[in-house]
Design a protein around this motif. Structure first.
Motif, mmCIF file in Angstrom:
data_model
loop_
_atom_site.group_PDB
_atom_site.id
_atom_site.type_symbol
_atom_site.label_atom_id
_atom_site.label_comp_id
_atom_site.label_asym_id
_atom_site.label_seq_id
_atom_site.Cartn_x
_atom_site.Cartn_y
_atom_site.Cartn_z
ATOM 1 N N GLY A 195 0.599 -1.445 -0.280
ATOM 2 C CA GLY A 195 0.089 0.376 0.011
ATOM 3 C C GLY A 195 0.916 1.008 -0.251
ATOM 4 O O GLY A 195 0.230 2.424 1.165
ATOM 5 N N TYR A 196 1.623 1.748 -0.747
ATOM 6 C CA TYR A 196 2.574 2.406 -0.477
ATOM 7 C C TYR A 196 3.004 3.398 -2.625
ATOM 8 O O TYR A 196 3.728 4.183 -2.585
ATOM 9 C CB TYR A 196 4.216 1.806 -0.393
ATOM 10 C CG TYR A 196 4.196 1.459 0.680
ATOM 11 C CD1 TYR A 196 4.311 2.725 1.747
ATOM 12 C CD2 TYR A 196 4.186 0.289 1.132
ATOM 13 C CE1 TYR A 196 4.587 1.815 3.190
ATOM 14 C CE2 TYR A 196 3.908 -0.166 2.181
ATOM 15 C CZ TYR A 196 4.537 0.797 3.273
ATOM 16 O OH TYR A 196 4.468 0.365 4.821
ATOM 17 N N ARG A 197 2.116 2.914 -2.767
ATOM 18 C CA ARG A 197 1.589 4.242 -4.232
ATOM 19 C C ARG A 197 1.142 5.345 -3.644
ATOM 20 O O ARG A 197 0.657 5.571 -3.165
ATOM 21 C CB ARG A 197 0.511 3.604 -5.243
ATOM 22 C CG ARG A 197 1.683 2.265 -5.903
ATOM 23 C CD ARG A 197 -0.240 2.022 -6.730
ATOM 24 N NE ARG A 197 0.086 0.402 -7.829
ATOM 25 C CZ ARG A 197 -0.627 -0.332 -8.808
ATOM 26 N NH1 ARG A 197 -1.324 0.719 -8.771
ATOM 27 N NH2 ARG A 197 -0.302 -0.960 -8.920
ATOM 28 N N LEU A 198 1.734 6.541 -4.465
ATOM 29 C CA LEU A 198 1.428 7.768 -3.697
ATOM 30 C C LEU A 198 0.598 7.836 -3.874
ATOM 31 O O LEU A 198 -0.307 9.111 -2.926
ATOM 32 C CB LEU A 198 2.251 8.788 -5.174
ATOM 33 C CG LEU A 198 2.018 10.411 -5.719
ATOM 34 C CD1 LEU A 198 2.692 10.694 -3.960
ATOM 35 C CD2 LEU A 198 1.954 10.675 -6.237
ATOM 36 N N GLU A 199 -0.845 6.845 -4.669
ATOM 37 C CA GLU A 199 -2.166 7.652 -4.425
ATOM 38 C C GLU A 199 -2.208 7.864 -2.643
ATOM 39 O O GLU A 199 -3.606 8.473 -2.241
ATOM 40 C CB GLU A 199 -3.065 7.465 -5.116
ATOM 41 C CG GLU A 199 -2.872 6.253 -5.091
ATOM 42 C CD GLU A 199 -2.036 5.597 -6.602
ATOM 43 O OE1 GLU A 199 -2.178 3.856 -7.155
ATOM 44 O OE2 GLU A 199 -1.101 6.242 -6.755
ATOM 45 N N ARG A 200 -1.771 6.309 -2.120
ATOM 46 C CA ARG A 200 -1.861 6.401 -0.563
ATOM 47 C C ARG A 200 -2.107 6.945 0.078
ATOM 48 O O ARG A 200 -2.161 7.329 1.298
ATOM 49 C CB ARG A 200 -1.984 4.951 -0.479
ATOM 50 C CG ARG A 200 -2.399 3.767 -1.217
ATOM 51 C CD ARG A 200 -3.274 3.236 -0.930
ATOM 52 N NE ARG A 200 -4.389 3.305 0.607
ATOM 53 C CZ ARG A 200 -3.793 1.832 1.167
ATOM 54 N NH1 ARG A 200 -3.826 0.756 0.491
ATOM 55 N NH2 ARG A 200 -4.344 1.741 2.192
ATOM 56 N N PHE A 201 -0.629 7.653 -0.238
ATOM 57 C CA PHE A 201 0.273 8.853 0.597
ATOM 58 C C PHE A 201 -0.181 10.409 0.636
ATOM 59 O O PHE A 201 -1.226 10.457 1.842
ATOM 60 C CB PHE A 201 1.512 9.274 0.179
ATOM 61 C CG PHE A 201 2.696 8.046 0.216
ATOM 62 C CD1 PHE A 201 3.134 8.693 1.761
ATOM 63 C CD2 PHE A 201 2.409 7.184 -0.305
ATOM 64 C CE1 PHE A 201 4.338 7.262 2.122
ATOM 65 C CE2 PHE A 201 3.828 6.033 0.259
ATOM 66 C CZ PHE A 201 4.274 6.147 0.891
ATOM 67 N N VAL A 202 -1.614 10.175 -0.656
ATOM 68 C CA VAL A 202 -2.464 11.504 -1.002
ATOM 69 C C VAL A 202 -3.061 11.150 0.561
ATOM 70 O O VAL A 202 -4.314 12.157 1.018
ATOM 71 C CB VAL A 202 -2.970 11.667 -2.089
ATOM 72 C CG1 VAL A 202 -3.544 13.142 -2.363
ATOM 73 C CG2 VAL A 202 -1.109 12.306 -2.533
#
Length: 280
Positions: free
Chosen positions: A74-81
């Protein structure tokens, strides 16, 4: 110290209220970079200065980093956003905020501005860039190389000898993060905003670079891509501008917030000391 649940992620958050006890002049959210970074980079540099100037400060360890949880995937950029949006909602920060992002933290800031422009007043991006195809390719190489090298004890011994025990501990922790999660594969596979989505980021942006950094070469491109963006250069610095030149970063930040209409209550940087574009 506080922990919040963000859709199953135990997130470590620190808040600093204005030091004088008055109402916040603005809210700033501080976003750190990947692997060896955490909210501590701000806690010991920029955050106290902002609180002394009457700004409410929010900083947190991003997923997998610091004291925040480290899920295996779960470390795609969209998860951080998504994490950033969830944090603002959980803290009931409804008004738009100023985002200050270091390295990957700036990429997260650009991601939020592209998806939810109504939540962002301005962005100060330190040694950072928005997510593009070139960014994904570069991160793929960097993360795969780091994953391989930080698994070697000889690499960690070299870091300890050259950079000291503290940096070696950070490198070892970064190696565990890469070995135990899908971060190295997820980041390059992130959903990338289109050029049109990036051009639609209309909030003011200040992009800060070290003059000796490879990223400094992108300044003209980013200034031309975003509707309201300009660059500042910190002489003699490479990528670690925040920790290597904290006084300059503080001056830049205070001057930038004042320019955005924030009525700071503490000492504000002398504009003559701020290395705006052209001082490279």
């Amino acid at each position: 110290m506080a922990f919040l649940d963000l859709d199953g992620l135990r997130c470590h958050v620190q808040r600093l209220d204005p030091r004088d006890g008055g109402p916040p002049a603005a809210t700033a959210v501080l976003l750190h970079g990947l692997l060896t970074d955490s909210l501590a980079s701000y806690y010991f540099t920029l955050a106290p200065t902002l609180a002394a100037a009457g700004v409410a400060v929010v900083m947190y360890d991003q997923r997998g980093h610091g004291r925040t949880g480290r899920p295996p995937t779960g470390y795609r950029l969209e998860r951080f956003v998504d994490d950033l949006m969830g944090l603002l909602d959980r803290l009931e920060v409804a008004a738009p905020v100023h985002l200050l992002g270091n390295s990957f933290g700036g990429t997260v800031a650009f991601g939020l501005a592209a998806r939810h422009p109504e939540r962002v007043l301005s962005i100060l991006a330190i040694e950072s860039e928005p997510a593009t195809l070139a960014w994904a390719g570069k991160l793929d190489g960097i993360l795969r190389r780091a994953e391989a090298e930080l698994a070697e004890e000889s690499t960690l011994a070299w870091v300890a000898a050259q950079r000291g025990a503290h940096t070696a501990r950070l490198a070892r922790s970064a190696g565990r993060l890469l070995a135990g999660t899908s971060l190295a594969r997820d980041i390059p596979a992130s959903r990338l905003p289109t050029e049109a989505e990036l051009r639609a980021i209309h909030c003011p942006v200040l992009a800060v670079y070290g003059t000796e950094s490879d990223l400094a070469d992108q300044a003209a491109w980013l200034d031309g891509l975003l509707p309201d963006c300009r660059s500042a250069f910190v002489p003699g610095q490479e990528h670690s501008v925040l920790v290597e030149a904290p006084d300059t970063v503080r001056e830049l930040t205070l001057s930038w917030l004042r320019e955005q209409g924030v009525e700071l209550r503490g000492p504000v940087a002398d504009p003559a000391l701020v290395p705006w574009r052209g001082a490279r």
